[in-house]
Design an enzyme around this catalytic site. Structure first.
Site, short mmCIF file in Angstrom:
data_model
loop_
_atom_site.label_atom_id
_atom_site.label_comp_id
_atom_site.label_asym_id
_atom_site.label_seq_id
_atom_site.Cartn_x
_atom_site.Cartn_y
_atom_site.Cartn_z
N HIS A 1 -18.21 -12.04 42.04
CA HIS A 1 -19.07 -12.83 41.15
C HIS A 1 -20.50 -12.31 41.21
O HIS A 1 -20.97 -11.89 42.28
CB HIS A 1 -19.02 -14.31 41.55
CG HIS A 1 -19.67 -15.20 40.52
ND1 HIS A 1 -21.03 -15.34 40.45
CD2 HIS A 1 -19.14 -15.94 39.53
CE1 HIS A 1 -21.31 -16.17 39.44
NE2 HIS A 1 -20.18 -16.53 38.87
N GLU B 1 -17.65 -11.95 33.03
CA GLU B 1 -18.70 -12.95 33.15
C GLU B 1 -20.05 -12.29 32.98
O GLU B 1 -20.65 -11.82 33.96
CB GLU B 1 -18.63 -13.61 34.53
CG GLU B 1 -17.29 -14.26 34.81
CD GLU B 1 -17.45 -15.56 35.59
OE1 GLU B 1 -16.80 -16.52 35.24
OE2 GLU B 1 -18.27 -15.59 36.52
P1 PGA Z 1 -21.32 -21.59 34.11
O1 PGA Z 1 -20.84 -20.70 35.33
O2 PGA Z 1 -20.09 -22.01 33.34
O3 PGA Z 1 -22.00 -22.77 34.76
O4 PGA Z 1 -22.24 -20.77 33.27
C1 PGA Z 1 -19.91 -19.68 35.08
C2 PGA Z 1 -19.64 -18.87 36.29
O5 PGA Z 1 -20.55 -18.53 37.05
O6 PGA Z 1 -18.47 -18.52 36.51
#
Ligand code: PGA
Length: 258
Positions: free
Chosen positions: A96, A168
């Protein structure tokens, strides 16, 4: 037919009571979902056991937000694949952008974690994403495909169906994030799929699950899920309260009834 994955990572949020309350509120809805839906939740380490015991593992998958690539030993502060399994986890999030930016996660350590997860029958959920600068410079695809290729380095054909990739974009995550449009997300997912086809051939690549994450909300989830190369969503804030998560499940469920 491929499953549609709808999941959330709680990041570093909640306590025992609110974790339990979330599970109790989601539980009744989970039992009536279409079998093609795959719900999952990734709590902080201390709550993996209690959350996983609240659910039937064949319905709701529970995971960890990180994991060491070693099984045991002098690795202070780390959690091993064996421990994740022991606590009822079956999915491991890795790479992440928050871990890359703040805790030194690299493509290379992600690759080591992918192999460790696969060795132990865990599902690696590999997060990849371009930064705002990479987007401005027009190198988003190169940046993301590089992360994908290194994460999957030396992962053999027979193990690849077990791997999930979540696109992401860093510019889309969190309070200040601007969600990718369904077209932007689809275009990157298409590029990832194409790279996977080059690596693994069309059949294996097409069977892989690619999730989108980054400011998914109740307004944009449906359109995102309609994109041909988006096989689910990985959600933060919108799903931290049970009702938001249940509404996302309803949106996904409606794709099977219409
Ligand atoms: P968010 O987070 O939906 O709050 O933007 C997404 C993530 O970090 O996976």
């Amino acid at each position: 037919m491929k499953k549609l994955w709808i999941g959330t990572s709680w990041k570093m949020n909640k306590d025992s009571d609110s974790a339990q309350a979330w599970a109790s509120a989601v539980l009744p809805r989970i039992e009536k979902l279409h079998p093609q839906l795959q719900p999952f939740v990734i709590p902080p380490f201390p709550y993996i056991s209690s959350v996983s015991s609240a659910f039937d593992a064949s319905v709701m998958k529970v995971g960890a937000q990180n994991m060491c690539w070693q099984e045991e030993g002098a690795f202070t502060g780390e959690v091993s694949p064996l421990m994740v399994k022991d606590c009822g986890g079956s999915v491991v999030e890795m790479g992440h952008s928050e871990r890359r930016a703040q805790f030194g996660e690299t493509d290379e350590t992600v690759n080591m974690k992918v192999h460790a997860a696969l060795r132990h029958g865990l599902t690696p959920l590999v997060c990849v994403g371009d930064s705002g600068k990479e987007k401005r410079w027009g190198v988003s695809r190169e940046a993301v495909i590089k992360q994908v290729k290194i994460a999957l380095y030396e992962v053999p054909d027979h193990q690849i169906p077990q791997v999930i990739i979540a696109y992401e974009p860093i510019w889309a995550i969190g309070e200040s994030g601007i969600p990718a449009t369904p077209q932007e997300a689809e275009s990157m997912h298409f590029a990832i799929r194409r790279a996977l086809r080059e690596l693994y051939g069309a059949d294996l690549a097409d069977a892989m699950t690619l999730l989108y994450g980054g400011s998914v909300n109740l307004d944009n989830a449906s359109n995102l899920l309609d994109q041909p190369n988006i096989d689910g969503v990985f959600v933060g804030r919108t799903a931290w309260n049970a009702s938001g998560y249940v509404q996302l499940l309803e949106i996904a469920n409606s794709k099977f009834s219409s």
